[in-house]
Design an enzyme around this catalytic site. Sequence first.
Site, PDB file in Angstrom:
ATOM      1  N   VAL A  24      38.979  66.774 -17.543  1.00 56.56           N
ATOM      2  CA  VAL A  24      39.799  67.747 -16.817  1.00 56.56           C
ATOM      3  C   VAL A  24      38.921  68.905 -16.333  1.00 56.56           C
ATOM      4  CG1 VAL A  24      41.767  69.324 -16.972  1.00 56.56           C
ATOM      5  CG2 VAL A  24      41.855  67.111 -18.153  1.00 56.56           C
ATOM      6  N   ARG A 119      52.956  74.417 -25.412  1.00 50.72           N
ATOM      7  CA  ARG A 119      53.933  74.030 -24.378  1.00 50.72           C
ATOM      8  C   ARG A 119      55.384  74.216 -24.788  1.00 50.72           C
ATOM      9  NH1 ARG A 119      51.290  68.233 -23.280  1.00 50.72           N
ATOM     10  NH2 ARG A 119      49.509  68.877 -22.011  1.00 50.72           N
ATOM     11  N   CYS A 158      50.630  64.739 -18.723  1.00 54.94           N
ATOM     12  CA  CYS A 158      50.493  64.096 -17.408  1.00 54.94           C
ATOM     13  C   CYS A 158      51.647  63.143 -17.074  1.00 54.94           C
ATOM     14  CB  CYS A 158      49.146  63.373 -17.334  1.00 54.94           C
ATOM     15  SG  CYS A 158      48.641  62.593 -18.865  1.00 54.94           S
ATOM     16  N   GLN A 185      49.762  53.950 -18.215  1.00 53.63           N
ATOM     17  CA  GLN A 185      48.925  55.139 -18.108  1.00 53.63           C
ATOM     18  C   GLN A 185      47.443  54.801 -18.016  1.00 53.63           C
ATOM     19  OE1 GLN A 185      52.060  57.433 -20.992  1.00 53.63           O
ATOM     20  NE2 GLN A 185      50.047  58.361 -20.818  1.00 53.63           N
ATOM     21  N   SER A 188      41.703  57.384 -17.902  1.00 57.77           N
ATOM     22  CA  SER A 188      41.194  58.759 -17.862  1.00 57.77           C
ATOM     23  C   SER A 188      42.124  59.746 -18.566  1.00 57.77           C
ATOM     24  CB  SER A 188      40.953  59.205 -16.416  1.00 57.77           C
ATOM     25  OG  SER A 188      42.157  59.137 -15.677  1.00 57.77           O
ATOM     26  N   GLY A 189      43.359  59.354 -18.798  1.00 52.83           N
ATOM     27  CA  GLY A 189      44.302  60.221 -19.506  1.00 52.83           C
ATOM     28  C   GLY A 189      43.880  60.500 -20.935  1.00 52.83           C
ATOM     29  N   LYS A 214      56.316  63.762 -26.539  1.00 59.15           N
ATOM     30  CA  LYS A 214      55.958  64.824 -25.583  1.00 59.15           C
ATOM     31  C   LYS A 214      56.718  64.630 -24.276  1.00 59.15           C
ATOM     32  CE  LYS A 214      51.154  65.470 -26.990  1.00 59.15           C
ATOM     33  NZ  LYS A 214      49.785  65.156 -26.593  1.00 59.15           N
ATOM     34  N   ARG A 244      49.080  52.272 -22.467  1.00 58.81           N
ATOM     35  CA  ARG A 244      47.770  52.504 -21.840  1.00 58.81           C
ATOM     36  C   ARG A 244      47.347  51.197 -21.161  1.00 58.81           C
ATOM     37  NH1 ARG A 244      46.060  57.312 -21.200  1.00 58.81           N
ATOM     38  NH2 ARG A 244      46.022  57.839 -23.412  1.00 58.81           N
ATOM     39  N   HIS A 251      48.862  57.479 -13.221  1.00 64.03           N
ATOM     40  CA  HIS A 251      49.888  56.941 -14.121  1.00 64.03           C
ATOM     41  C   HIS A 251      51.048  56.393 -13.280  1.00 64.03           C
ATOM     42  CE1 HIS A 251      47.645  58.586 -17.307  1.00 64.03           C
ATOM     43  NE2 HIS A 251      48.468  59.495 -17.786  1.00 64.03           N
ATOM     44  N   ASN A 336      46.986  61.463 -12.822  1.00 65.47           N
ATOM     45  CA  ASN A 336      47.123  62.114 -14.135  1.00 65.47           C
ATOM     46  C   ASN A 336      46.182  63.285 -14.336  1.00 65.47           C
ATOM     47  OD1 ASN A 336      45.439  59.576 -14.136  1.00 65.47           O
ATOM     48  ND2 ASN A 336      44.750  60.445 -16.070  1.00 65.47           N
TER      49      ASN A 336
END
Length: 361
Positions: A24, A119, A158, A185, A188-189, A214, A244, A251, A336
Amino acid sequence: MTGGGAAKVERRIPVAILGATGVVGQRFARRLARHPWFEVGALAASERSVGKRYAEACDWRLPGEPWAGLGEMRLGRTDPADCPQPVVFSALDRAVAEEVEPRFAAAGALVFSNASAFRMEEDVPLLVPEVNPDHLDLLAVQRRRRSWPGGIVTNPNCTAAVAVGALAPLERAFGIEAVFLASMQAASGAGHPGVPSLDLLGNVIPFIRDEEEKVETEAQKLLGRLAGERIEPAPFAVSAACHRVPVLDGHTEAIALRLRGDPTPEAVARVLAEFRGEPQRLALPSAPERPVIVHFAPDRPQPRLDAEAEGGMPVHVGRIRVCPIFGIKLVALGHNVERGAAGASVLNAELAAARGWLSRA
Ligand SMILES: NC(=O)c1ccc[n+]([C@@H]2O[C@H](COP(=O)([O-])OP(=O)(O)OC[C@H]3O[C@@H](n4cnc5c(N)ncnc54)[C@H](OP(=O)(O)O)[C@@H]3O)[C@@H](O)[C@H]2O)c1
């Protein structure tokens, strides 16, 4: 700071990137190196990287100019003393963020965080500017309760980010009664190096730790209503099944939903295609022209063909059709690491700037 219509910033605002060497963090560097409103003043990562040039510490993995032209910058410690900028973008893991982000907020920085640590806190905005721009007002509550001159603004997980991009226009137009989504997904997530290639290639892994919880709770907060000093979560149930898959970026989510009034697929497509949000109205620099791109080809959207469009910021929706159980089913796709991470944080900061929060930081 703001004018009528398109928002503007008079002088570029210095920013720091925490976790600048990661998946990121590199996207942050690339987005911010040439941003019209922000200017990168500091990069920070773990003790392993401190003191090294960005080009030495960071295994750059993006196309385009290596290290986004920031290769000669020295990495600092993840500390307000080394990163005194008023705006901080955080690409830190949850455990590190939990300890570090409040220190930045207490020192006066406005932190735009990708981590999950804060969050779901009652006084922390979980923000997608097209979906719930008014939730940014929670910052005032946060500053008062915590006596922070700065603050923390988060963007969602994401998978939740992609889902709410498609769901929010439908919630506004019709009202949602129930949602089921199955995600596919991208690798890279999970950050770098992520899931070992021998586990992922030619395979599907039907478990991502804490992901389903989540997605379910964050979607309800994002689609919830600001009621005084808290968010009333959206009243409908969201059920997520997360997987995944061996895809690099992007995604994909198969979503089935029950909408009030049982609208036709055509009516759903029209609402999504016509939807515009606050970032489009303000012409924020990272806002895609259309927050949702509706595809009519029967085999779209696809991560390889669609995820990178417009800097990875739109959510793509296709295969809108009748579901015999829920009423409507569709496929949503989003990048994502852009719409789901770095691009999302930068758009949040742009909204905060346009609404005058950065001059108050
Ligand atoms: N990847 C995605 O699609 C995605 C999407 C949404 C949210 N997120 C969230 O974004 C955050 C970053 O994810 P990522 O995928 O970029 O992870 P990553 O590739 O593993 O990068 C982690 C970064 O944190 C730094 N770091 C590690 N330990 C540290 C410490 N003790 N102190 C200071 N810095 C430390 C690393 O620096 P060194 O290089 O020095 O080790 C690196 O820059 C996570 O909270 C993740 O859940 C990721």
